[in-house]
Design a protein around this motif. Structure first.
Motif, PDB file in Angstrom:
ATOM      1  N   THR A 148       0.852  -1.182   0.000  1.00 20.66           N
ATOM      2  CA  THR A 148       0.000   0.000   0.000  1.00 20.66           C
ATOM      3  C   THR A 148       0.889   1.234   0.000  1.00 20.66           C
ATOM      4  O   THR A 148       2.088   1.157   0.267  1.00 20.66           O
ATOM      5  N   ARG A 149       0.291   2.377  -0.268  1.00 26.27           N
ATOM      6  CA  ARG A 149       1.059   3.616  -0.282  1.00 26.27           C
ATOM      7  C   ARG A 149       1.423   4.074   1.125  1.00 26.27           C
ATOM      8  O   ARG A 149       2.513   4.565   1.364  1.00 26.27           O
ATOM      9  N   SER A 150       0.498   3.951   2.056  1.00 30.18           N
ATOM     10  CA  SER A 150       0.773   4.446   3.411  1.00 30.18           C
ATOM     11  C   SER A 150       0.105   3.607   4.487  1.00 30.18           C
ATOM     12  O   SER A 150       0.113   3.987   5.648  1.00 30.18           O
ATOM     13  N   GLY A 151      -0.473   2.462   4.105  1.00 31.11           N
ATOM     14  CA  GLY A 151      -1.146   1.617   5.083  1.00 31.11           C
ATOM     15  C   GLY A 151      -0.292   0.418   5.455  1.00 31.11           C
ATOM     16  O   GLY A 151       0.870   0.548   5.810  1.00 31.11           O
ATOM     17  N   HIS A 152      -0.881  -0.780   5.343  1.00 33.97           N
ATOM     18  CA  HIS A 152      -0.151  -1.972   5.757  1.00 33.97           C
ATOM     19  C   HIS A 152       0.912  -2.363   4.734  1.00 33.97           C
ATOM     20  O   HIS A 152       0.758  -2.156   3.537  1.00 33.97           O
ATOM     21  N   HIS A 153       2.034  -2.896   5.220  1.00 36.56           N
ATOM     22  CA  HIS A 153       3.136  -3.359   4.381  1.00 36.56           C
ATOM     23  C   HIS A 153       3.581  -2.279   3.394  1.00 36.56           C
ATOM     24  O   HIS A 153       3.879  -2.551   2.228  1.00 36.56           O
ATOM     25  N   ALA A 154       3.649  -1.032   3.879  1.00 34.49           N
ATOM     26  CA  ALA A 154       4.010   0.103   3.018  1.00 34.49           C
ATOM     27  C   ALA A 154       5.516   0.295   2.989  1.00 34.49           C
ATOM     28  O   ALA A 154       6.048   1.313   3.429  1.00 34.49           O
ATOM     29  N   TYR A 155       6.215  -0.706   2.470  1.00 34.09           N
ATOM     30  CA  TYR A 155       7.665  -0.655   2.393  1.00 34.09           C
ATOM     31  C   TYR A 155       8.122  -1.554   1.252  1.00 34.09           C
ATOM     32  O   TYR A 155       7.343  -2.373   0.740  1.00 34.09           O
TER      33      TYR A 155
END
Length: 272
Positions: A148-155
């Protein structure tokens, strides 16, 4: 450079970081200050700038790289940086060097994707999976993109990490409930977020399924399960999910929720 993932209250801080959030706020006394979130590959931390906030606010924007000097404080038991000075530093660090990364090796995780795809026995679904995993450019992005862009798993590597987590969960669930269509459920889990690898376009799986000659009924079952992985799509009743779609929805929610709890709460209030 001070890594943000290992800050000690009371220690000085100096380095180049990405500005994930920038917000002008007022203190209880009515004085303006900047509330920031600074990030690097090791993590993210809230930060505040009290001196000349309006001047410094004009020197950079959200998403920019900045060189920061300051001191590590503490608020509500968590580190918080008090910024003394910052300036734009667009050429002092590569953007990818400041992005957080998955805790596991993405290439190893993609190996798990290939292994799980081998467990799908349905010839049509397997053809679709082979086409998607065998696309070199897509496979590269699958390994490296955030989920995601800024939610979960955002890396970096978040997409493949989440994929393997959800697919492993549904595989266990299908073993416990043998009346589930295990091939359909596992295939849907492996590709449920794959559209994120192409600017968050979800039609990528449908296109691949048509190109692979997957029968229309089977294609509809696959896309139905994927469409439900966040819960009922707009206009559909909660009871309209197939058992496989319901299983994927719940497995996705479980994996995301556990990950969020492991990573801890987001930045709290920054008002001084």
């Amino acid at each position: 450079m001070t890594p943000l993932g290992s800050l000690e209250p009371g220690s000085p801080l100096e380095g180049v970081y990405a500005v994930r959030r920038k917000e002008r706020r007022l203190s209880r006394q009515g004085r303006p200050f900047l509330a920031l979130t600074l990030a690097d590959a090791s993590g993210a931390v809230p930060a505040v700038l009290f001196d000349e906030p309006d001047y410094f606010a004009g020197q950079f924007e959200e998403g920019d790289r900045v060189r920061v000097t300051g001191r590590v404080g503490e608020r509500d038991g968590r580190p918080r940086v008090v910024v003394n000075h910052l300036r734009a530093a667009p050429d002092e660090a590569a953007p990818e060097d400041l992005l957080p990364r998955a805790h596991r090796d993405p290439d190893e995780l993609f190996g798990f994707v290939l292994h799980l795809a081998d467990e799908v026995g349905d010839p049509g679904l397997r053809t679709v999976l082979d086409a998607l995993t065998g696309d070199a450019a897509l496979a590269r992005d699958w390994r490296t993109m955030p989920c995601t862009r800024s939610g979960h798993h955002a890396y970096l590597g978040g997409l493949v990490e989440h994929t393997v987590g959800v697919a492993s969960l549904v595989q266990t669930l299908a073993t416990w409930h043998p009346r589930l269509d295990a091939d359909l459920l596992l295939a849907a889990a492996l590709v449920h977020d794959l559209g994120h690898a192409r600017a968050f376009r979800h039609e990528i799986v449908g296109d691949a399924a048509r190109a692979a000659g997957l029968p229309a009924e089977r294609r509809a079952e696959l896309l139905h399960a994927i469409g439900w992985h966040h819960g009922p799509p707009p206009g559909q009743a909660p009871g309209g999910a197939s058992p496989e779609a319901l299983a994927l929805w719940r497995a996705n929610h479980l994996e995301v929720g556990v990950k969020a709890r492991l990573e801890g709460p987001g930045p709290g209030a920054l008002e001084p």
